[in-house]
Design a protein around this motif. Sequence first.
Motif, PDB file in Angstrom:
ATOM      1  N   ASN A 136     -27.426  53.232 -27.380  1.00 21.76           N
ATOM      2  CA  ASN A 136     -27.567  52.080 -26.508  1.00 21.76           C
ATOM      3  C   ASN A 136     -28.922  51.401 -26.571  1.00 21.76           C
ATOM      4  O   ASN A 136     -29.156  50.429 -25.872  1.00 21.76           O
ATOM      5  N   GLU A 137     -29.818  51.938 -27.376  1.00 22.68           N
ATOM      6  CA  GLU A 137     -31.120  51.295 -27.435  1.00 22.68           C
ATOM      7  C   GLU A 137     -31.691  51.331 -28.841  1.00 22.68           C
ATOM      8  O   GLU A 137     -32.821  51.740 -29.055  1.00 22.68           O
ATOM      9  N   GLY A 139     -32.699  49.068 -30.441  1.00 24.05           N
ATOM     10  CA  GLY A 139     -33.811  48.136 -30.546  1.00 24.05           C
ATOM     11  C   GLY A 139     -35.160  48.805 -30.478  1.00 24.05           C
ATOM     12  O   GLY A 139     -36.160  48.270 -30.939  1.00 24.05           O
ATOM     13  N   THR A 140     -35.213  50.006 -29.898  1.00 23.00           N
ATOM     14  CA  THR A 140     -36.503  50.676 -29.787  1.00 23.00           C
ATOM     15  C   THR A 140     -36.888  51.380 -31.083  1.00 23.00           C
ATOM     16  O   THR A 140     -38.009  51.788 -31.272  1.00 23.00           O
ATOM     17  N   GLU A 142     -38.068  51.725 -34.710  1.00 20.08           N
ATOM     18  CA  GLU A 142     -38.942  50.860 -35.487  1.00 20.08           C
ATOM     19  C   GLU A 142     -38.977  51.320 -36.937  1.00 20.08           C
ATOM     20  O   GLU A 142     -39.994  51.779 -37.422  1.00 20.08           O
ATOM     21  N   SER A 303     -34.457  38.628 -31.633  1.00 23.21           N
ATOM     22  CA  SER A 303     -35.454  39.279 -30.772  1.00 23.21           C
ATOM     23  C   SER A 303     -36.569  38.344 -30.351  1.00 23.21           C
ATOM     24  O   SER A 303     -37.271  38.609 -29.386  1.00 23.21           O
ATOM     25  N   ASN A 304     -36.766  37.270 -31.114  1.00 17.89           N
ATOM     26  CA  ASN A 304     -37.821  36.336 -30.772  1.00 17.89           C
ATOM     27  C   ASN A 304     -37.304  35.120 -30.047  1.00 17.89           C
ATOM     28  O   ASN A 304     -38.048  34.192 -29.776  1.00 17.89           O
ATOM     29  N   PHE A 309     -33.168  37.430 -26.659  1.00 21.49           N
ATOM     30  CA  PHE A 309     -33.899  38.680 -26.853  1.00 21.49           C
ATOM     31  C   PHE A 309     -33.352  39.805 -25.971  1.00 21.49           C
ATOM     32  O   PHE A 309     -33.376  40.973 -26.345  1.00 21.49           O
ATOM     33  N   VAL A 310     -32.810  39.415 -24.815  1.00 22.02           N
ATOM     34  CA  VAL A 310     -32.293  40.398 -23.869  1.00 22.02           C
ATOM     35  C   VAL A 310     -31.182  41.256 -24.481  1.00 22.02           C
ATOM     36  O   VAL A 310     -31.000  42.415 -24.128  1.00 22.02           O
ATOM     37  N   PHE A 311     -30.445  40.654 -25.413  1.00 25.86           N
ATOM     38  CA  PHE A 311     -29.243  41.315 -25.913  1.00 25.86           C
ATOM     39  C   PHE A 311     -29.435  42.024 -27.246  1.00 25.86           C
ATOM     40  O   PHE A 311     -28.451  42.379 -27.910  1.00 25.86           O
ATOM     41  N   ASP A 313     -30.017  44.986 -28.274  1.00 28.78           N
ATOM     42  CA  ASP A 313     -29.264  46.215 -28.528  1.00 28.78           C
ATOM     43  C   ASP A 313     -27.782  45.949 -28.766  1.00 28.78           C
ATOM     44  O   ASP A 313     -27.156  46.606 -29.598  1.00 28.78           O
ATOM     45  N   PHE A 314     -27.228  44.978 -28.068  1.00 31.01           N
ATOM     46  CA  PHE A 314     -25.810  44.659 -28.279  1.00 31.01           C
ATOM     47  C   PHE A 314     -25.588  44.168 -29.704  1.00 31.01           C
ATOM     48  O   PHE A 314     -24.547  44.426 -30.317  1.00 31.01           O
ATOM     49  N   PHE A 362     -23.660  36.011 -23.862  1.00 33.93           N
ATOM     50  CA  PHE A 362     -23.691  35.394 -22.541  1.00 33.93           C
ATOM     51  C   PHE A 362     -22.326  35.438 -21.878  1.00 33.93           C
ATOM     52  O   PHE A 362     -22.201  35.190 -20.688  1.00 33.93           O
ATOM     53  N   ASN A 365     -20.056  41.241 -21.737  1.00 33.25           N
ATOM     54  CA  ASN A 365     -21.073  42.278 -21.709  1.00 33.25           C
ATOM     55  C   ASN A 365     -20.506  43.667 -21.992  1.00 33.25           C
ATOM     56  O   ASN A 365     -21.177  44.668 -21.786  1.00 33.25           O
TER      57      ASN A 365
END
Lengths: 497, 396
Positions: A136-137, A139-140, A142, A303-304, A309-311, A313-314, A362, A365
């Motif tokens: 679920n993450e 995005g973290t 690297e 991401s930028n 950017f909020v999404f 991880d999705f 949007f 979810n």
Amino acid sequence: MDDGSELSLSVAHIVRRLKGSHLHAQIERRAKECLHQPEIRLDSLREDVRRFLRTSGWERQLQNAVYRELQVQRPPSHPAAPLEHLKEPLAYMRKAQACWEKRVLKSLNSMSAELGVPLARMRPAAEQKELTSKWNEMGTDEPDLTSFRPVFAPKDFLEVLISLRNPNYDSSEDVGVRSHWGLIQVPLDVRDIPQLRRAYAELNLTTGQLGIDDHAHIHPDLFENEYLQIGKKVVVEQDSAAAQQYSRQGCSTGLRADLWALILNSNNQPQDAMHYEQLTAGVVQHDLLVDSLIYKDVKLTASNDDYYFVFEDFLYQVLLCFSRDTAVLEHFKYNSATPPRSFVQGVIPFHGFSMYVAPLCFLYNEPSKLYSVFREMYIRYFFRLHSISSSSSGVVSLCLQFERLLQTHLPQLFYHLRQIGAQPLRIAFKWMVRAFSGYLSTDQLLLLWDRILGYDSLEIVAGEGCFFICTLQAVLADLSTLKVMPLIQIFLFATAI
Amino acid sequence: MAGKVKWVTDIEKSVLINNFEKREWVQVTENDDWNFYWMSIQTIRNVFSVDTGYRLSDDQMVNHFPNHYELTRKDLMIKNIKRYRKELEKEGSPLAEKDENGKYNYLDFVPVTFMLPSDYNLFVEEYRKNPSSTWIMKPCGKAQGKGIFLINKLSQIKKWSRDSRTSTFVAASSGKEAYVISLYIDNPLLIGGKKFDLRLYVLVTTYRPLKCYMYKLGFCRFCTVKYTPSTSELDNMFVHLTNVAIQKHGDDYNHVHGGKWTVSNFRLYLESTRGKEVTSRLFDQIHWIMVQSLKAVAVNASPSLTSSTANDRILKYNLINDTLNIVAPNGDVPDCRWNRSPPREALGNYQVLYDEELQAQSDHGERDLRTRSGQSLGSKGTKGSAGARPPAATWK
């Protein structure tokens, strides 16, 4: 070929497509179950079962499924047409697409060799475990992506389109007043303004729209309210065709998610959720080279982005699954492109690809729903934006249409831009390839995509390209403050010819 | 007009100074005859402290009310809200109605909160009713997320008990509490799996009658890390606190968007995923809370004027611009006799949140209740208003 045999061909085709499908099995089961009911009588069996299926909503689901088949893949018009004609009837286009594919694949393979990263590899158990816990993450994470390059950027693709030539067509005959100022040099048939007006009649200035703030003679509140009620009814009725018609005038924000799902016939079937689960398991088991491209793309674009950017991880959860989904292979039947044999699924993401998914976040979810809607949008529309074909919704036609519209109706602007070495298509291309995602504010983008779904065509993207160029001339600033629909209306219906 | 406005400020921020200069106001020092002084908190404290006895003259204006600390200190805020609710109850106001469980129907917008150390025993009693819950400790006088932490065991806050010999709180005689402790809401709305808060700007031009304006361009601030209520992450402030000052130091902080969303993005997202009615109701409730809090005197006095991204700078510049247009319309020198009703055109991106003067023209209490229950009013709901339509568009 007469209408009768064409119709029976179509019917046969659709029956073939739906036979053995999950829906088929469900309807059969329900029909069998209803035999126990007292109102089903032997002497009127057929009518009674039919009535039962209608009142219980199964007929509507079947209708929606048939509608979907008609939309997605037009049945072959001639029994003897070879399969490749379904993909692309023009030989020179097929050749160009094949060439382009070879180039892209070569680029990918050499990247793989250079970096010593295989196209696919099985993950060791420890890595699988780690990925599962991080699902679920992502995005973290690297990973070091500096050595990965996007396989191609839109401008590379544009160069290929510019070099397209029909060997049977001598464009030197066209020199003079009628010459084409733009970059696209193939003679495809694209609609002009009068034809567009007829086709897009619902966008007429006198018809109510969502996305337009003031109506000449309809009080905005009144229109919105009434329109909203109609929309609610459409959702309750669960009618795909009605939803599509409705969407031409825009979807109310509260109903859009349901309406789009209806139009795309993406309806929360348990097998969809299961399929998605299987895909996620696939992601955990194998690592693909393409995954790194996806990561890089998301990090560079979505991401930028102020809106998306909020999404982040999705986006990984959708795109990583997408690149393993063999069901996507289906669409290659009508896509001029052909999947490379070494690939699971065959779509190679390019720079900006993740922006096809981002706006959908949007609306949905829940990952499996988001996935299902995105996949459907891709195999109906987005694939046409990065493959070479003669389709009227294909990127070549859109570019040509854009240039022709601009040259016909804003010749001074076109000329001026050419003089300063700025061919309009070079400016507008990247907007169109992304269907404007990332270039319009999300609320305006969704209104544009309402019409893509409503008219089942990307043509409106070409029109939108023109308005952007006009506005660019007038206001060299923040494009994201543009209002989409008023511009389209003005251009289509208020331009004097 | 008696000449250009003379301004002073002790905050060196471009969003302020550019706005003064663009109006061609004249910069002076605080010892001169100034009209407009944008003060830092420290200066306000000094200028309006009991000892100085300073009084503003008729043509002077400052950017905070003297009692602003009633709003910024968390312990005073909670005291004001509790007192306000009790007052309404005593008056028999319908706003103070409670349900069968004793919860306020319309005024339940603060979680269970106690002040430490004075309410320590009350807190322990409440804590024992539900020993597995999490509580959040916030120092009273600090901002920007400083000093906040979460606890889920009584031992973690023993040192704030009244009788503790190792207590480090400020002397009881000063009347100042050290901390407030609230029940932590561990199931916040998440977007993209992340926790966020809302930063909204409200301008108050007068308290009696109450006139306040909400800036339409507020924003959401997102945590950079996925939210989890797991107890192992209670110490991870990047999960729980949304203040940019904190998030700025995280590994994933992005300087392009600053982890922020506009309120209109937020609204679009909610309408698309939850529906329009639910979203309208939410915003109505947010506006309601603002007005009630102001009435109880409870708002943060000094928003950060530091800009973290380019977009942020533009926002704050425009915010100050619109603010100045409301408090000094036409760029005029302040006059305390002005009735503080700016013309409609001067609002800019502010919308009227509440105007007590205009509200008093219609049936006050009944109107409040109707709007609170979420009925859409707008211009259609005004019955018995004398002529002018109350600018209560926000209630729609």
